[in-house]
Each structure stands twice: as structure tokens, then as C-alpha cells.
Design an enzyme around this catalytic site. Structure first.
Site, mmCIF file in Angstrom:
data_model
loop_
_atom_site.group_PDB
_atom_site.id
_atom_site.type_symbol
_atom_site.label_atom_id
_atom_site.label_comp_id
_atom_site.label_asym_id
_atom_site.label_seq_id
_atom_site.Cartn_x
_atom_site.Cartn_y
_atom_site.Cartn_z
ATOM 1 N NE ARG A 48 -4.074 -1.912 1.753
ATOM 2 C CZ ARG A 48 -5.292 -1.998 2.573
ATOM 3 N NH1 ARG A 48 -5.359 -1.409 3.678
ATOM 4 N NH2 ARG A 48 -6.223 -3.065 2.169
ATOM 5 C CE LYS A 210 -22.386 -16.612 4.758
ATOM 6 N NZ LYS A 210 -22.485 -15.758 5.970
ATOM 7 N N GLY A 366 -10.614 -8.857 -1.346
ATOM 8 C CA GLY A 366 -9.740 -9.414 -0.600
ATOM 9 C C GLY A 366 -8.973 -10.877 -0.805
ATOM 10 N N GLY A 389 -13.555 -3.929 -0.248
ATOM 11 C CA GLY A 389 -15.033 -3.409 -0.235
ATOM 12 C C GLY A 389 -15.074 -2.253 -1.226
#
Length: 408
Positions: A48, A210, A366, A389
Site C-alpha cells: 500500500r 455466499k 480480499g 470493499g
């Protein structure tokens, strides 16, 4: 979704770092230096920080100075273990310049440090989240931060989906002097290339456990893709909905009707959905479990599917190798366990090979990002997103507040 298309038309008009000369200017740069630390507070992954380096280099090369703002972790008040002082040494090493540290991000300490900053210097402010006003999007706090610099640069894609003081609210105090950093601009351009300016055929690989966590993504990109590979735990909700036997595999029983609806919509839109035909099944959720390769519709009781099988991978290879644009979000199996990592590694190799043959590949989320890094595939992809996200919300068609604040 119209709002999504409108947002991305801005990608050609948006102000980036390249539109400004920073000579004798103090650039207030929101970065995402929420990096992992070990027990001795050493940075264990500098990606990062390296990602923000081109933006910082450009400002310094122009003759400007840089004031860096970031958060670290989820502190409850002023917790020393979350101090950004821990990353000063590593940040200096990555940037190749000394980094001055301000022990506060507001008040006299921050004001004095910013006022004395000279061209060519870099200042890192203390953790923004030491103040609850940051996550609350407090206007007075944002105004105080804004007073430190001349130009606001948002280069933190990982937090662009949050309407926090330093990512969104602050932009209103820079009506003309605000822009995207090079990293954030590249994120927008890469997603735009996949979703709006893609070369066909376009394939989306969606994994994870999911259906519920990916349903909005699936619905939003059905109009933009030719093929969709569905893997990971999501597989078994579809298979059970279609009448297959899934043994003890993970399944969202309340989402089976939704799975059938997705298959129906895809057929109407002429999108080809590809689901594993065989799986590596295990008799327990353990790396040391007994395993067998079985038909995905015939998993025995007491067994659970934990990875894609060889026939499935052969099917996926053909699709990936013929694709010109590839989006990968989510692994094909429980790659954290070596016994069930083969599907994800093999898929990654296929995407890397297709990329080397001229396809554009975007990896985000992720687990997918962790997988390409873990298996040494990162440099063989066209672009690896820095925000899990944030990227998911963009794929869902949402306008991210941190991006909209710069466009407004």
C-alpha cells in the site's frame, strides 16, 4: 444501472494529479496506509505504501510538499499500538526521503508541522481514527484537516466507499483544488475498462462462499459479460437448487430460488454461466482430511466440496484462454489450506497466461488478491485492485462517496 454508467463517463473528464503543478504547494494526500504490523510493530507488507509512491513522487518532483493522512486499524481512542509512528521508518525507506511525523492530526501540533513544511518534504500525520469525528464524517474536523494544505489529493481507493471526514467531507473545502491520485485514478480506469470499454469476450470469475454477498455484483454485471464462472462455496447453492446432492457442503438454502433466478436471467441475456462439474470433496473441514474427486451433483453424505475438480478446471481453461477481458473476484476453493488450493492456483495460472496472450485481467477482492500474492501471480495480471470493499461496491453499481466528492 444508469447511475453506474453515468459515474464512469466521468473517467475521461476527472481531474487527476497530472492536471496540477504542485510547485510551492502543500498537497494534502489521503492515502491508505492501513498496513499489517507484526508483534514488534514492523510493517509486514509494503504494497500500500508502494502503491502511493508515484503520487508522492510527482508532487515532490514538481517542487511541492506532501502531507499524508491515513488511518491504521480500528482504534478505540488514542491507542499507541495503532500509532502511525510505527510505519515512519518503512515509509521513509519506500519513498526514499525522510518522513517527518506529527504526533497529532489536528490542533497546534499538526498546524505547526504543516506550517513549517518546506518544498520537497513529506509529513505524516497521526492516525485519523484516533478521533471519532473521522468516521462520523464531521464537517468541523474535515475543515480543520483542510486548513493544513493547498490542494487535496485522494489516493485511497480502499476507503473511497466510506463517507468519512478525510475521504469525502474534506473535498468541499477545495472546490477547484482537488483531484484523484495516480493510484485511485488507475483503479477507476481499470474498472471502467472491464465494465464499460471492454474487449469481448468478457469473462467474470466469481468465487467465495455466499451467493448473498455477490448477488448485487452478479445482477449488475450480467449485462456486461459473455461468460460467468461461479466457483467456491457459492457453487453448492446453485447445485442444490438444480436438484443435485451436495452432502455436507456449505449452502444458503434461502437463496436457492435466487440462484435459479440468476440462471434464468443469464439465459435471457445470452450470458453463459459455468459451474464446476466435479469437486475435491473432504470428509472434514481440515487440510488433513481424507479427499476424493466426485461429481458435483453426487457428493456423499458426510463429505463437503472444498475445491474445483480437474474436469471443471479443463472447462474453465477453455473459457479463460478465449477471453479478451477477465474480472476475477473470489477463489475457487479453500486456498488457505494447501490440500484445497489447486483450483485457485490453476485458475490463476490460466488467467496469467491469457493476460500474457493479450487479455486484460483485473483481480479484486480480499481473497483473490491474497491468492495472487501468495502464489506469485500478481505481476502477471494486468491490474490488481487495492480495495476489496470499495471494488465490490463499484461492481455493484454504487457511486462511491470518496470518488463522487472529487467529481462534484
Amino acid at each position: 444501472m444508469v447511475i453506474f454508467a453515468v459515474q464512469y463517463q466521468y473517467s475521461k473528464l476527472m481531474k487527476t494529479l497530472k492536471d496540477f503543478n504542485f510547485k510551492d504547494k502543500k498537497a494534502l494526500v489521503r492515502v491508505d496506509f492501513n498496513v499489517p504490523l507484526d508483534e514488534n510493530f514492523n510493517v509486514t507488507d509494503v504494497n500500500r505504501i508502494e502503491g502511493a509512491k508515484p503520487t508522492i513522487d510527482k508532487i515532490l518532483a514538481d517542487g511541492g510538499s506532501v502531507i499524508l493522512m491515513s488511518h491504521l486499524g480500528r482504534p478505540k481512542g488514542n491507542e499507541s499500538k495503532y500509532s502511525l509512528q510505527h510505519i515512519v521508518k518503512t515509509t521513509s525507506e519506500v519513498l526514499g526521503v525522510p518522513v517527518i511525523f506529527a504526533s497529532d492530526c489536528r490542533g497546534e501540533v499538526a498546524q505547526n508541522a504543516a506550517a513549517s513544511l518546506q518544498p520537497g518534504q513529506v509529513l505524516l500525520l497521526e492516525n485519523l481514527r484516533f478521533y471519532p469525528e473521522e468516521e462520523a464524517g464531521d464537517v468541523a474536523f474535515a475543515k480543520e484537516l483542510a486548513s493544513l494544505g493547498d490542494i487535496y489529493v485522494n489516493d485511497a481507493f480502499g476507503t473511497a466507499h466510506r463517507a468519512h471526514a478525510s475521504t469525502t467531507i474534506i473535498a468541499q473545502f477545495f472546490p477547484e483544488n482537488k483531484c484523484f491520485g495516480l493510484l485511485l485514478a488507475k483503479e477507476i480506469e481499470s474498472l471502467n475498462r472491464v465494465l464499460n470499454n471492454s474487449v469481448k469476450p468478457v469473462t467474470a470469475v466469481l468465487g467465495g462462499s455466499k451467493v448473498s454477498s455477490k448477488i448485487t455484483v452478479i445482477e449488475n454485471i450480467l449485462d456486461k459479460v459473455d461468460h460467468m464462472i461461479i466457483g467456491g462455496g457459492m457453487t453448492f447453492t446453485f447445485i442444490k437448487a438444480l436438484g443435485g446432492k451436495i452432502g455436507d457442503s456449505i449452502c444458503e438454502d434461502d437463496k436457492m430460488d435466487l440462484a435459479l433466478e440468476i440462471l434464468h436471467k443469464a439465459k435471457l441475456k445470452n450470458v453463459h454461466i459455468h459451474i464446476p462439474v466435479d469437486v475435491v470433496a473432504a470428509d472434514s473441514f481440515s487440510n488433513d482430511a481424507a479427499t476424493q474427486i466426485v461429481d458435483v451433483c453426487e457428493i456423499p453424505d458426510g463429505w463437503q466440496g472444498l475445491d474445483a475438480g480437474p474436469k471443471s478446471l479443463e472447462n474453465f481453461k477453455k473459457i479463460v484462454m478465449e477471453s479478451k477481458t477477465i474480472l476475477w473476484n473470489g477463489p475457487l476453493g479453500v486456498f488457505e489450506m494447501p490440500s484445497f488450493a489447486n483450483g485457485t492456483i490453476t485458475l490463476g495460472e490460466y488467467i496469467a497466461e491469457s493476460t500474457e496472450n493479450g487479455a486484460f485481467s483485473l483481480v479484486g477482492g480480499g481473497d483473490s488478491v491474497a491468492a495472487v500474492k501468495q502464489f506469485g501471480l500478481e505481476d502477471r495480471m494486468s491490474y490488481v485492485s487495492t480495495g476489496g470493499g470499495a471494488m465490490l461496491e463499484m461492481l455493484e453499481g454504487r457511486v462511491l462517496p470518496g470518488i463522487q466528492a472529487i467529481l462534484d
